[in-house]
Motif scaffolding. Structure first.
Motif, PDB file in Angstrom:
ATOM      1  N   ALA A 234      52.743  29.905  44.280  1.00 34.51           N
ATOM      2  CA  ALA A 234      51.309  29.639  44.436  1.00 34.51           C
ATOM      3  C   ALA A 234      50.569  30.866  44.930  1.00 34.51           C
ATOM      4  O   ALA A 234      49.471  31.193  44.450  1.00 34.51           O
ATOM      5  CB  ALA A 234      51.097  28.469  45.401  1.00 34.51           C
ATOM      6  N   VAL A 235      51.147  31.567  45.907  1.00 36.48           N
ATOM      7  CA  VAL A 235      50.513  32.791  46.402  1.00 36.48           C
ATOM      8  C   VAL A 235      50.379  33.808  45.278  1.00 36.48           C
ATOM      9  O   VAL A 235      49.327  34.428  45.094  1.00 36.48           O
ATOM     10  CB  VAL A 235      51.320  33.383  47.577  1.00 36.48           C
ATOM     11  N   GLY A 236      51.456  33.979  44.507  1.00 39.43           N
ATOM     12  CA  GLY A 236      51.408  34.923  43.400  1.00 39.43           C
ATOM     13  C   GLY A 236      50.400  34.532  42.339  1.00 39.43           C
ATOM     14  O   GLY A 236      49.587  35.356  41.902  1.00 39.43           O
ATOM     15  N   TYR A 237      50.420  33.270  41.946  1.00 44.19           N
ATOM     16  CA  TYR A 237      49.539  32.832  40.866  1.00 44.19           C
ATOM     17  C   TYR A 237      48.072  32.842  41.290  1.00 44.19           C
ATOM     18  O   TYR A 237      47.201  33.347  40.565  1.00 44.19           O
ATOM     19  CB  TYR A 237      49.921  31.429  40.396  1.00 44.19           C
ATOM     20  N   LEU A 238      47.772  32.271  42.456  1.00 43.08           N
ATOM     21  CA  LEU A 238      46.375  32.195  42.889  1.00 43.08           C
ATOM     22  C   LEU A 238      45.819  33.580  43.214  1.00 43.08           C
ATOM     23  O   LEU A 238      44.638  33.860  42.962  1.00 43.08           O
ATOM     24  CB  LEU A 238      46.251  31.274  44.103  1.00 43.08           C
ATOM     25  N   GLY A 239      46.669  34.455  43.759  1.00 39.24           N
ATOM     26  CA  GLY A 239      46.225  35.825  44.005  1.00 39.24           C
ATOM     27  C   GLY A 239      45.899  36.546  42.715  1.00 39.24           C
ATOM     28  O   GLY A 239      44.863  37.221  42.590  1.00 39.24           O
ATOM     29  N   MET A 240      46.763  36.376  41.720  1.00 41.69           N
ATOM     30  CA  MET A 240      46.504  36.991  40.415  1.00 41.69           C
ATOM     31  C   MET A 240      45.267  36.384  39.755  1.00 41.69           C
ATOM     32  O   MET A 240      44.456  37.088  39.147  1.00 41.69           O
ATOM     33  CB  MET A 240      47.712  36.802  39.506  1.00 41.69           C
ATOM     34  N   ASN A 241      45.120  35.082  39.918  1.00 38.48           N
ATOM     35  CA  ASN A 241      44.001  34.389  39.282  1.00 38.48           C
ATOM     36  C   ASN A 241      42.659  34.924  39.775  1.00 38.48           C
ATOM     37  O   ASN A 241      41.697  35.036  39.002  1.00 38.48           O
ATOM     38  CB  ASN A 241      44.114  32.885  39.573  1.00 38.48           C
ATOM     39  N   LEU A 242      42.582  35.271  41.058  1.00 35.33           N
ATOM     40  CA  LEU A 242      41.343  35.850  41.571  1.00 35.33           C
ATOM     41  C   LEU A 242      41.242  37.333  41.221  1.00 35.33           C
ATOM     42  O   LEU A 242      40.151  37.829  40.909  1.00 35.33           O
ATOM     43  CB  LEU A 242      41.259  35.671  43.087  1.00 35.33           C
ATOM     44  N   ALA A 243      42.369  38.034  41.236  1.00 31.33           N
ATOM     45  CA  ALA A 243      42.335  39.476  40.956  1.00 31.33           C
ATOM     46  C   ALA A 243      41.816  39.762  39.554  1.00 31.33           C
ATOM     47  O   ALA A 243      41.053  40.717  39.342  1.00 31.33           O
ATOM     48  CB  ALA A 243      43.734  40.069  41.121  1.00 31.33           C
ATOM     49  N   VAL A 244      42.190  38.940  38.568  1.00 30.40           N
ATOM     50  CA  VAL A 244      41.735  39.183  37.198  1.00 30.40           C
ATOM     51  C   VAL A 244      40.261  38.841  37.026  1.00 30.40           C
ATOM     52  O   VAL A 244      39.656  39.189  36.005  1.00 30.40           O
ATOM     53  CB  VAL A 244      42.579  38.406  36.161  1.00 30.40           C
ATOM     54  N   ARG A 245      39.687  38.168  37.999  1.00 34.98           N
ATOM     55  CA  ARG A 245      38.245  37.928  37.991  1.00 34.98           C
ATOM     56  C   ARG A 245      37.494  38.940  38.853  1.00 34.98           C
ATOM     57  O   ARG A 245      36.300  39.185  38.633  1.00 34.98           O
ATOM     58  CB  ARG A 245      37.941  36.502  38.469  1.00 34.98           C
TER      59      ARG A 245
END
Length: 790
Positions: free
Chosen positions: A110-121
């Motif tokens: 979850a940390v990896g996915y949600l962090g990436m999800n915001l980073a690509v935005r």
């Protein structure tokens, strides 16, 4: 097997309230993460062209992680049932350990996915902000807020998971926490390796064909690998590293909680939760009180956030120690003699409050020391990187040699800092080995107080890197905005190197504490297996014991093999990217003129398949190597194995991270106009150095951190089974040897299959594509740029 951890912890009254408070602080940290996310998403996204490019990166990153999680679900299912089969006092603990293994793995994902999800935005928003007048400060603030969101998520989920386990299982919590830490570490290692292979294969392939052979800018949309490169920044440097830092947080906390109740009784199971809870609060202070200033170096701004947070944490933790803990061990409740202390005839003495306070401060000071050292060896404004940049005037070979020198030298100094911290904390325990090891774990907890800011620093790297890519591919950013993004990218390179250094420091501290827990488990298991015989001697663990020495060599060898597999995987995948990009330049008309559109999706597909295929072998090695050594050679050889892995892994990880960071920033230095600038022979030499360093700093180096902890946790989990099969009532040498041989055979087969993949490198026809006929082209800065889509 009973008795590894004392079953006397009284979690009631004030202690119970404090653990509930910690859980509430964790929920508060998660709320702060949501707030930071909303701040980032409120910023402008720039031009339509920028939005289209960012959308392509988002789609590629989400597609990769979806496929990766499907692959990792298989490993998680196998590990879940394997944990159920391992011995425990009762079935409730077995089930809890397996369930919280899934929780640890899920939180890490979850940390990896949600962090990436915001980073690509966030990347497109940083690029858009930099393009506005006075945009440097807003751009940097967006990048830092993105990192702050990931930092609060890491702290919140780590504290929440640990506090729930303590609330539910109380005296049995250490057993269950083994599963929680193992889940976090195992998934993070897979994400770190897979994401690292993805990002560096695309990056190396893009640089070698685009920048070296075609002499076009790094993120030029005519290069078919650009989208894959930018996707890789997010799945590797953001998702992979965020998961890695979460598991560092979780496993360090687990190590402290395992030893805490033995060393400090009832309060030892609560105090390690209170320290990172303070860190969660001070991280918010560090993020909010430090803002970018006009004319101030970006790295200086970020460092101020770290030092401010660390300073407040140190003061608060010292006050907490003397308020919560007594000044005499006689005033602690729930203590019982540890097997380690029983053998060494050691007893605890001194002030628990003073020991804890000093240990925590040692961890905070160590983090500051690593930050300063890593910043010096990888920052563009310091002599090491400047010297590497100068060597570019004499070619790629001297760039590589000077970068290797920086990596080797920096590893020594960083290891000395880590070693000094570990030994200083260990000495605080005096005659009691248990208290000494708990002090080492508390130093790790002290380091955890800075994790919120550390994760923010790390995430800032891929966000700023991607922002520069979005700006360059869109062609919509002014020269001033482009210069701002170049500066922020260089700062991000340094912050990423710093976080890798601190991550390996947490690995050493956690592994040292877990190593003590392993020894305790072995001694208790031997006592249960041979209650009437003389107890196991600590001399069995001495280095002059041949089995220990062999174990040390095997542990060191695994680190080398693991690093070699990871780097070789990048080389193979990068070669496939090179062939594909060359093919597209050769066969698709009009790419160089900007009238033909590259097939970005093909490159994304290549690196996705290769990275998911290649992550299996390093994962198998990490899990099965301790099993092969432990069941095959015994618990003493396994102790040596862990020691060899910790020592070698520390040096190797720092060497790889800092050498790669120095090469990357030397390239940035030349691109800023030094030694001939972009397009010069010096630039080409630093590009070669950077491509060598890419798998060093972003694949193999950071993956060693979870590797060490996975092997320690596997060893801790199997210790009682090894003793039972080798000297207990269930002694069965045939079964023990069969288990070892099967584990070793699986490793051999996996490595063999991995090495056989070398023959598959080539273009679609099955033969290597030749280099382009014209290895260098005039720099074409702004044709009619195609809009990338995956």
């Amino acid at each position: 097997m009973a008795g590894i951890y004392p079953a006397v912890v009284d979690l009631s009254g004030g202690n119970l309230i404090l653990v509930i408070v910690v859980a509430l602080i964790a929920l508060g940290a998660l709320a702060m993460a949501f707030m930071f996310r909303q701040e980032v998403l409120a910023a402008g996204e720039g031009t339509d062209n920028m939005k289209n490019i960012a959308q392509a990166i988002q789609e590629g990153a989400n597609a990769y992680l979806t496929r990766q999680f499907k692959t990792l679900a298989i490993f998680a299912a196998i590990a879940f049932f394997a944990l159920l089969a391992l011995p425990a006092d009762d079935m409730a603990v077995r089930i809890g350990r397996s369930i919280f293994f899934l929780a640890g793995a899920g939180f890490s994902a979850a940390v990896g996915y949600l962090g990436m999800n915001l980073a690509v935005r966030a990347n497109v928003r940083v690029a858009a902000a930099a393009n506005e007048p006075g945009g440097r400060e807003p751009a940097m603030t967006i990048g830092l807020r993105t990192g702050a969101m990931v930092g609060m998520l890491t702290v919140g989920l780590g504290l929440l998971g640990a506090s729930i386990v303590v609330l539910l299982f109380k005296d049995e919590a250490p057993h269950v926490l083994e599963g929680f830490g193992f889940g976090a570490a195992l998934l993070a290692m897979f994400m770190r390796v897979g994401g690292g292979i993805f990002t560096k294969a695309a990056d190396v392939g893009a640089d070698l064909v685009g920048k070296v052979e075609q002499n076009i800018p790094e993120d030029d949309p005519r290069n078919a690998a650009t989208i894959a490169d930018n996707v890789g920044d997010n799945v590797g440097d953001c998702a992979g590293m965020a998961a890695d830092l979460f598991e560092s947080y979780a496993v360090t906390l687990v190590a402290a909680l395992i030893l805490g109740s033995q060393a400090f009784g009832d309060k030892g199971l609560v105090y390690p939760l209170l320290i990172p809870a303070i860190g969660a609060l001070t991280a918010v202070a560090g993020i909010y009180l430090t803002r970018p200033k006009v004319g101030e170096s970006g790295l200086t701004t970020i460092n101020k956030a770290f030092y401010l947070s660390a300073g407040i944490s140190a003061v608060a933790c010292v006050i907490l120690s003397f308020v919560y803990l007594p000044n005499d061990f006689a005033d602690l409740e729930g203590l019982e003699t540890s097997p380690l202390d029983a053998i060494s005839s050691g007893s605890a003495s001194g002030s628990p409050a003073l020991i804890a306070a000093l240990a925590v401060v040692i961890g905070i000071v160590m983090a500051a020391g690593i930050l300063a050292l890593t910043g010096y060896f990888t920052g563009t404004e310091y002599k090491p990187v400047k010297d590497v940049g100068k060597t570019s005037l004499t070619g790629a070979a001297t760039v590589i040699l000077s970068g290797l020198s920086v990596g080797f030298e920096s590893a020594v100094y960083t290891t000395l800092v880590i070693g000094a911290a570990v030994f200083s904390a260990f000495l605080l325990g005096g005659a009691s080995l248990t208290v000494s090891l708990f002090a080492v774990a508390l130093a790790g907890c002290g380091l955890l107080t800075t994790v919120g800011v550390i994760v923010a620093m790390d995430t800032f790297g891929p966000v700023s890197d991607n922002a520069q890519g979005v700006a360059e591919m869109s062609g919509d950013v002014s020269p001033e905005g482009a210069q701002i993004l170049t500066e922020l990218d260089a700062v991000g390179n340094t912050t990423k190197a710093v976080t890798k250094g601190i991550a390996i420091a947490t690995a050493v501290l956690a592994a040292t504490a877990l190593f003590g827990s392993y020894a305790t488990s072995v001694l208790e298991a031997v006592k249960d297996a041979r209650p009437t015989e003389e107890e196991f001697s600590l001399a069995d663990f001495f280095v002059f014991n041949p089995s220990v020495l062999v174990g040390i060599l095997l542990g060191a060898a695994v680190v080398f093999l693991f690093s070699g597999l990871a780097i070789n995987a990048v080389a193979r995948a990068a070669a496939a990217v090179v062939y594909e990009v060359r093919r597209q330049f050769r066969e698709i008309p009009g790419i160089m003129e900007g009238t033909g559109r590259p097939e970005y999706g093909k490159v994304v597909d290549i690196v996705t398949k290769d990275s998911l295929r290649e992550l299996t072998t390093p994962g198998i090695l990490a899990v099965l190597a301790p099993i092969a050594v432990g069941f095959g050679l015994g618990v003493t050889a396994l102790a040596g194995f862990l020691a060899g892995a910790i020592g070698t892994g520390t040096l190797m990880a720092v060497f790889l991270a800092n050498a790669g960071g120095a090469w990357d920033n030397a390239k940035k230095l030349v691109e800023d106009g030094h030694h001939g600038g972009k397009g010069s022979p010096a630039h080409e030499a630093t590009i070669i150095g950077d491509t060598v360093g890419d798998p060093f700093k972003d694949t193999a180096g950071p993956a060693i951190n979870p590797l060490i902890k996975v092997m320690n946790l596997v060893s801790l989990l199997i210790a009682s089974a090894i003793v039972s099969l080798s000297m207990g009532d269930d002694q069965n040498d045939a079964v023990r040897i069969i288990i070892a041989l099967v584990a070793a055979a699986i490793i051999v087969v996996a490595v063999y299959i991995s090495k056989q993949r070398e023959s598959s490198m080539g273009d679609d026809s099955g033969t290597p594509a030749p280099p382009l006929a014209t290895p260098t082209q005039p720099v074409v800065t702004d044709p009619t740029r195609p809009t990338p889509t995956v």
